[in-house]
Design an enzyme around this catalytic site. Structure first.
Site, PDB file in Angstrom:
ATOM      1  N   TRP A   1       0.741  -1.163   0.196  1.00 12.93           N
ATOM      2  CA  TRP A   1       0.160  -0.081  -0.131  1.00 12.93           C
ATOM      3  C   TRP A   1       0.800   1.117   0.053  1.00 12.93           C
ATOM      4  CZ3 TRP A   1      -0.594   4.258   3.283  1.00 12.93           C
ATOM      5  CH2 TRP A   1      -1.552   4.889   3.197  1.00 12.93           C
ATOM      6  N   HIS A   2       1.817   1.100   0.606  1.00 10.34           N
ATOM      7  CA  HIS A   2       2.976   2.398   0.843  1.00 10.34           C
ATOM      8  C   HIS A   2       3.582   2.646  -0.439  1.00 10.34           C
ATOM      9  CE1 HIS A   2       1.925   2.179   5.155  1.00 10.34           C
ATOM     10  NE2 HIS A   2       2.733   3.260   5.174  1.00 10.34           N
ATOM     11  N   GLY A   3       3.746   1.924  -1.315  1.00 10.06           N
ATOM     12  CA  GLY A   3       4.388   2.206  -2.726  1.00 10.06           C
ATOM     13  C   GLY A   3       4.813   1.062  -3.437  1.00 10.06           C
TER      14      GLY A   3
ATOM     15  N   PHE B   1       2.198   8.800  -1.231  1.00 14.39           N
ATOM     16  CA  PHE B   1       1.347   7.296  -0.894  1.00 14.39           C
ATOM     17  C   PHE B   1       0.082   7.568  -1.399  1.00 14.39           C
ATOM     18  CE2 PHE B   1       4.906   7.431   2.289  1.00 14.39           C
ATOM     19  CZ  PHE B   1       5.874   6.727   1.559  1.00 14.39           C
TER      20      PHE B   1
END
Length: 468
Positions: A319-321, A468
């Site tokens: 999810w963060h990258g 993000f």
């Protein structure tokens, strides 16, 4: 547009507040919706179309799920379609290039692709729209038939860019019948100024140190420089993100909304389980409610619980990258949390508090190395220097210069990571009657003036979670 900018503080926000407070009833939500779309479109006007599509699509899905409830499997099919489309949009804009790049490497081919700018806040508003549709399906919330109110929920600019991730059920009533009071407004201003000061005066300044150290040649970096650098990043990311969350919560209060807290002094934690209950609380809550518990949580035995932890943390990292370092970062914490569930947390609970604090900060700081270095080879080289297995030795002139320049600043920031400043302020308000009426407002004005002065001459004002 970001909150820590002069155009937002002195142009966009005053105009929006004026328009909002002269409006009545349903028009207030309309003002917020229009202002939020303008805020979103400021940097990337084209991508506002995606947001409008997301609003209309998920609004219709909610209506249809409510309409077909109890009529065969139509409601479930609509739910699945909604989740697929939402994840598909997020996947296309955030992960498309990552997948093509890795397919090229694995199969030795050269599929061409165009790198797409990431729509601002898409990770946050996608989670919000998905949680709404899921909750309508599960009958946790009533369907929203007013598209203006629903659009306001999705686009609300105070928490659009970096959260906290607001579930529809948390503000369902507030969208309908919130009350704006002078006390709430003043508390909102105070919270916004605190967040702005954390971001501009603390995060930005310590971030300069990390930026300088990160630019050094790792082969010529000393061990102390490496620890100072990643220590600076550890403080920067906390004050940057928690400061932005404070500003979002403060802005929400100005408009009559109560958003959940997103940080609770995570760096005072005594284990990693506790740390993740205190850091980015809204994201952890979302994954727990919509991934961990539906997978079975801890109800189906230890092995399945460990599996569920790994799935959650794989998804959290991703999810963060769209990069392998984020996946590694997520799995790293998945392993640590599993070990704590097995035995480590019980052992730590029996030790003096300082043992848990040291352990937690070492694990977190190492985790930030994985998080920060997109190039994992450089990240590993940096880690080796931290533990004296490379670089230019323990000390050098560069690290001594940074120590002299930033020692006091480190002390101030470390103290500010704890509840101590809040307790001191609370004691002052209790003991001195005039503190809240006279001294405290002056302090807030000084903080606002200092932050504004910094922004006037800004040369370094990143927002780490913007990507993000």
């Amino acid at each position: 547009m970001v909150f820590s900018s002069l155009i937002f503080i002195f142009v966009f926000l005053p105009i929006t507040l004026f328009a909002y407070y002269i409006s009545k009833g349903r028009a207030k939500n309309l003002v917020l919706l229009i202002a939020s779309l303008i805020f979103y479109a400021w940097g990337e006007p084209v991508y506002v179309v995606i947001m409008i599509f997301s609003i209309i699509f998920n609004y219709i899905c909610g209506i249809l799920i409510d309409k077909f409830k109890g009529m065969g499997k139509k409601d479930k099919l609509i739910l699945i379609s909604s989740v697929v489309v939402n994840i598909g949009l997020l996947g296309y804009f955030k992960y498309y290039g990552f997948f093509i790049e890795n397919i090229n490497k694995i199969f030795g081919i050269n599929l061409e692709y165009r790198e797409l700018p990431l729509p601002i806040g898409i990770s946050f508003y996608t989670f919000q729209t998905m949680s709404y549709v899921i909750d309508v399906y599960l009958e946790k919330v009533n369907v929203q038939k007013d598209i203006i109110s629903f659009g306001t929920y999705v686009t609300m600019f105070p928490q659009l860019v970096a959260g906290p991730i607001v579930k529809y059920g948390d503000i369902e009533k507030q969208l309908r019948e919130r009350k704006e009071t002078l006390n709430n407004f003043s508390k909102g201003i105070e919270r916004f100024i605190i967040g702005l000061s954390k971001k501009v005066l603390l995060a930005n300044n310590i971030g300069l140190l990390w930026s300088s150290i990160k630019s050094l040649d790792i082969k010529n970096m000393s061990t102390v420089s490496a620890w100072m650098g990643i220590g600076a990043f550890t403080l920067q990311i906390y004050f940057d993100f928690s400061g932005y969350s404070d500003m979002a919560i403060g802005l929400g209060r100005m408009f009559g909304f109560e958003f959940m807290e997103n940080f609770d002094y995570p760096y005072i934690s005594k284990n990693i389980t506790e740390f993740w209950r205190r850091w980015h609380i809204s994201l952890g809550s979302w994954f727990r409610e919509y991934v961990y518990i539906p997978l079975g949580g801890n109800r189906e035995g230890k092995l399945k619980q460990y599996r569920n932890i790994f799935i959650v943390w794989l998804l959290t990292g991703f999810w963060h990258g769209a990069n392998w370092n984020f996946i590694l970062w997520g799995l790293y914490f998945g392993v640590i949390l599993t070990i704590e569930k097995c035995f480590l947390k019980k052992w730590l609970d029996r030790q003096p508090n300082f043992v848990g604090h040291i352990y937690t900060m070492l694990i977190v700081i190492l985790g930030w190395v994985f998080f920060e270095f997109d190039d994992m080879t450089k990240g590993m080289e940096f880690t080796r220097v931290m533990f004296g297995m490379g670089g230019s030795g323990l000390f050098d002139k560069t690290c001594l210069y940074y120590l002299r320049s930033y020692a006091l600043y480190f002390i101030v920031l470390i103290i500010s990571c704890t509840p101590l400043p809040k307790r001191v302020a609370s004691n002052m308000r209790t003991r001195f009657e005039g503190f809240s009426l006279a001294v405290q407002p002056i302090l807030y004005i000084i903080l606002l003036l200092l932050s504004t002065a910094y922004l006037v001459n800004e040369s370094y004002n990143p927002f780490l979670y913007f990507r993000f």
